[in-house]
Write a protein that holds these residues in place. Structure first.
Motif, PDB file in Angstrom:
ATOM      1  N   ARG A 101       1.134  -1.765  -0.242  1.00  0.00           N
ATOM      2  CA  ARG A 101      -0.250   0.008   0.048  1.00  0.00           C
ATOM      3  C   ARG A 101       0.462   1.036   0.033  1.00  0.00           C
ATOM      4  N   ARG A 102       0.407   2.295  -0.220  1.00  0.00           N
ATOM      5  CA  ARG A 102       1.388   3.553  -0.358  1.00  0.00           C
ATOM      6  C   ARG A 102       1.765   3.870   0.789  1.00  0.00           C
ATOM      7  N   LYS A 103       3.076   4.339   0.993  1.00  0.00           N
ATOM      8  CA  LYS A 103       3.756   4.973   2.062  1.00  0.00           C
ATOM      9  C   LYS A 103       4.156   3.314   3.075  1.00  0.00           C
ATOM     10  N   GLN A 104       3.906   1.842   2.716  1.00  0.00           N
ATOM     11  CA  GLN A 104       4.764   1.161   3.229  1.00  0.00           C
ATOM     12  C   GLN A 104       6.261   1.003   2.571  1.00  0.00           C
ATOM     13  N   PHE A 105       6.754  -0.008   3.462  1.00  0.00           N
ATOM     14  CA  PHE A 105       8.308   0.038   3.261  1.00  0.00           C
ATOM     15  C   PHE A 105       8.435  -1.308   2.629  1.00  0.00           C
ATOM     16  N   PHE A 106       8.992  -1.005   1.039  1.00  0.00           N
ATOM     17  CA  PHE A 106       9.454  -2.722   0.741  1.00  0.00           C
ATOM     18  C   PHE A 106      10.844  -3.079   1.450  1.00  0.00           C
ATOM     19  N   LEU A 107      11.672  -1.746   1.892  1.00  0.00           N
ATOM     20  CA  LEU A 107      13.191  -1.638   2.523  1.00  0.00           C
ATOM     21  C   LEU A 107      13.591  -0.881   3.260  1.00  0.00           C
ATOM     22  N   ARG A 108      14.029  -0.966   4.405  1.00  0.00           N
ATOM     23  CA  ARG A 108      14.331  -0.050   5.056  1.00  0.00           C
ATOM     24  C   ARG A 108      16.377  -0.517   4.837  1.00  0.00           C
ATOM     25  N   ALA A 109      16.805   0.792   5.388  1.00  0.00           N
ATOM     26  CA  ALA A 109      18.005   0.692   5.461  1.00  0.00           C
ATOM     27  C   ALA A 109      18.831  -0.064   6.365  1.00  0.00           C
ATOM     28  N   GLY A 110      19.692  -0.528   6.516  1.00  0.00           N
ATOM     29  CA  GLY A 110      20.121  -1.084   7.749  1.00  0.00           C
ATOM     30  C   GLY A 110      20.398  -3.527   7.122  1.00  0.00           C
ATOM     31  N   ASP A 111      18.467  -2.646   6.335  1.00  0.00           N
ATOM     32  CA  ASP A 111      18.314  -4.390   6.248  1.00  0.00           C
ATOM     33  C   ASP A 111      18.676  -5.116   4.320  1.00  0.00           C
ATOM     34  N   VAL A 112      18.278  -6.235   4.523  1.00  0.00           N
ATOM     35  CA  VAL A 112      19.375  -6.757   2.979  1.00  0.00           C
ATOM     36  C   VAL A 112      18.789  -6.846   2.803  1.00  0.00           C
ATOM     37  N   CYS A 113      18.451  -6.514   1.225  1.00  0.00           N
ATOM     38  CA  CYS A 113      17.444  -6.351   0.491  1.00  0.00           C
ATOM     39  C   CYS A 113      17.529  -8.197  -0.501  1.00  0.00           C
ATOM     40  N   ARG A 114      16.221  -8.669   0.310  1.00  0.00           N
ATOM     41  CA  ARG A 114      16.039 -10.087   0.222  1.00  0.00           C
ATOM     42  C   ARG A 114      15.783 -10.174  -1.421  1.00  0.00           C
ATOM     43  N   HIS A 115      14.804  -9.889  -1.593  1.00  0.00           N
ATOM     44  CA  HIS A 115      13.677  -9.501  -3.183  1.00  0.00           C
ATOM     45  C   HIS A 115      14.600  -8.306  -3.759  1.00  0.00           C
ATOM     46  N   LYS A 116      14.453  -8.048  -5.382  1.00  0.00           N
ATOM     47  CA  LYS A 116      13.841  -7.413  -6.082  1.00  0.00           C
ATOM     48  C   LYS A 116      12.382  -7.415  -6.882  1.00  0.00           C
ATOM     49  N   ALA A 117      11.944  -6.343  -6.648  1.00  0.00           N
ATOM     50  CA  ALA A 117      10.580  -6.429  -7.295  1.00  0.00           C
ATOM     51  C   ALA A 117      10.417  -6.075  -8.459  1.00  0.00           C
ATOM     52  N   PHE A 118       9.582  -7.049  -9.806  1.00  0.00           N
ATOM     53  CA  PHE A 118       9.023  -5.462 -11.028  1.00  0.00           C
ATOM     54  C   PHE A 118       7.619  -5.480 -10.585  1.00  0.00           C
ATOM     55  N   VAL A 119       7.029  -4.182 -10.762  1.00  0.00           N
ATOM     56  CA  VAL A 119       6.297  -3.433 -10.456  1.00  0.00           C
ATOM     57  C   VAL A 119       5.486  -3.361 -11.814  1.00  0.00           C
ATOM     58  N   VAL A 120       4.512  -4.616 -11.308  1.00  0.00           N
ATOM     59  CA  VAL A 120       3.603  -5.112 -12.473  1.00  0.00           C
ATOM     60  C   VAL A 120       2.640  -3.436 -12.434  1.00  0.00           C
ATOM     61  N   GLN A 121       1.942  -3.627 -11.022  1.00  0.00           N
ATOM     62  CA  GLN A 121       1.368  -1.842 -11.599  1.00  0.00           C
ATOM     63  C   GLN A 121       1.864  -0.725 -10.149  1.00  0.00           C
ATOM     64  N   GLY A 122       1.582   0.300 -10.255  1.00  0.00           N
ATOM     65  CA  GLY A 122       1.841   1.446  -8.858  1.00  0.00           C
ATOM     66  C   GLY A 122       3.519   1.360  -9.812  1.00  0.00           C
ATOM     67  N   ALA A 123       4.117   2.635  -8.324  1.00  0.00           N
ATOM     68  CA  ALA A 123       5.413   3.246  -8.150  1.00  0.00           C
ATOM     69  C   ALA A 123       5.737   3.408  -6.580  1.00  0.00           C
ATOM     70  N   LEU A 124       7.349   3.123  -6.813  1.00  0.00           N
ATOM     71  CA  LEU A 124       8.107   3.336  -5.748  1.00  0.00           C
ATOM     72  C   LEU A 124       9.411   3.743  -6.203  1.00  0.00           C
ATOM     73  N   ARG A 125      10.025   4.137  -4.888  1.00  0.00           N
ATOM     74  CA  ARG A 125      10.984   5.309  -4.322  1.00  0.00           C
ATOM     75  C   ARG A 125      12.217   4.722  -3.923  1.00  0.00           C
ATOM     76  N   VAL A 126      13.378   4.848  -4.445  1.00  0.00           N
ATOM     77  CA  VAL A 126      14.649   3.801  -3.965  1.00  0.00           C
ATOM     78  C   VAL A 126      15.408   4.901  -2.952  1.00  0.00           C
ATOM     79  N   TYR A 127      15.505   5.509  -2.214  1.00  0.00           N
ATOM     80  CA  TYR A 127      16.714   6.827  -1.523  1.00  0.00           C
ATOM     81  C   TYR A 127      17.180   6.295  -0.424  1.00  0.00           C
ATOM     82  N   THR A 128      18.253   7.092   0.186  1.00  0.00           N
ATOM     83  CA  THR A 128      19.016   7.196   1.012  1.00  0.00           C
ATOM     84  C   THR A 128      18.646   8.385   2.358  1.00  0.00           C
ATOM     85  N   VAL A 129      18.304   8.593   3.482  1.00  0.00           N
ATOM     86  CA  VAL A 129      18.804   9.273   4.757  1.00  0.00           C
ATOM     87  C   VAL A 129      19.844  10.633   5.050  1.00  0.00           C
ATOM     88  N   ASP A 130      20.283  10.905   4.071  1.00  0.00           N
ATOM     89  CA  ASP A 130      21.434  11.854   5.137  1.00  0.00           C
ATOM     90  C   ASP A 130      21.375  12.070   6.795  1.00  0.00           C
TER      91      ASP A 130
END
Lengths: 200, 200
Positions: free
Chosen positions: B34-63
């Motif tokens: 759902r909108r605003k839910q996290f797929f990955l958080r910094a510090g965690d291991v990225c166990r999956h790659k995701a193919f986007v069928v529908q929708g939009a995500l962003r990949v970012y860092t926080v300084d």
């Protein structure tokens, strides 16, 4: 060619057979470039990718004001070229020239594609290289959009201590996308920090 | 899964067989965010790659100051994830969250590697994607280190007119590595230029 053979074995954690290596060698053209000679000029099509056996090249653009922006340093065991131009035969926006006398092995796009089809180990090598390239470029892009000039220089020194010794300050500033004056200030600051006794 | 099938056919200029597509489908895990839910958080291991069928995500860092730096927007027919973390099981520096309700297809690294070995068309797809990614990232890196903020925004609008409509100004500024105020100034300037009759 032995440098290339070692590189393939090391990258693929495998041993290339004599038959496969004969196919690879046949597809590659040995080429020498003297310091300051051009490998590619903006506007030309990049007909070959070059594997650097010995020496160093730089890939760069020149903006409207005549400033050079270095995209990449190509040293031993690295490939240089403009992949988009090489694949699609479009004019390249890049200049590539030699920073030192260099020995290269060149390959055209059709020859590379044929090798990928014929030699599974080459397909594996391409996959590994693309992976490494993607990870490196992602890190560099991340640094370019989110780190300060000082953080970028510090990371560069850690990742490429050899480049710091090998290339001029002006080139390193260009690679990091900062002015030579800013780089000079950062270096002075970092050397003062190092010189200060800890705990004082 | 039809979206993925169309995507594979279109990318590889080929038609994936039913048998191969069954292997591909088996390796992928449908997932909703759902909108605003996290797929990955910094510090965690990225166990999956995701193919986007529908929708939009962003990949970012926080300084350290809490500013977000957007590395990538992931929309329909794009993959999102942190490749280095996914491959090497290292903690990721990235956050990935959903900007819209999204439907994804997930794949782990061992499953992806098995597919590449079993299905030549998947190996071909990975090669094509890596090539596209390398060309896109190279262009973006080139823009980041050598173009003005205005040039970068102009190129972004040309390359991604859909992103301009879909994502907020603050996010686009973050993606381009400029401040929201600078982006606002550039937009005002460009809209004035457009409004001016030519030849005046």
């Amino acid at each position: 060619m032995q440098a290339l053979r070692n590189y393939i074995d090391q990258q693929t954690c495998s041993t290339v057979s004599d038959a496969d290596f004969a196919l690879i060698s046949d597809a590659l053209l040995p080429y020498k470039l003297r310091r300051k000679q051009f490998f590619l000029r903006a506007g030309d099509v990049c007909r070959h990718k070059a594997f650097v056996v010995q020496g160093a090249l730089r890939v760069y653009t020149v903006d409207a004001k005549g400033n050079k922006h270095i995209q990449l340093f190509g040293v031993e065991n690295k490939w240089v070229g403009d992949r988009e131009s090489w694949l699609q035969l479009t004019p390249s926006p890049y200049y590539i020239d030699a920073l030192e006398d260099s020995q290269l092995l060149l390959i055209g796009c059709p020859q590379a594609q044929e090798l990928v089809r014929k030699v599974p180990l080459v397909a594996e090598l391409v996959r590994i290289q693309d992976e490494q390239y993607a990870i490196e470029t992602q890190k560099r892009l991340h640094a370019a959009i989110s780190c300060t000039a000082e953080e970028r220089y510090a990371a560069f020194v850690t990742q490429h201590p050899d480049y710091v010794r090998r290339f001029s300050q002006v080139m390193i500033a260009s690679y990091l996308g900062i002015s030579p004056e800013t780089l000079s200030r950062i270096r002075t600051k970092l050397s003062h920090l190092k010189a200060e006794p800890s705990g004082s």
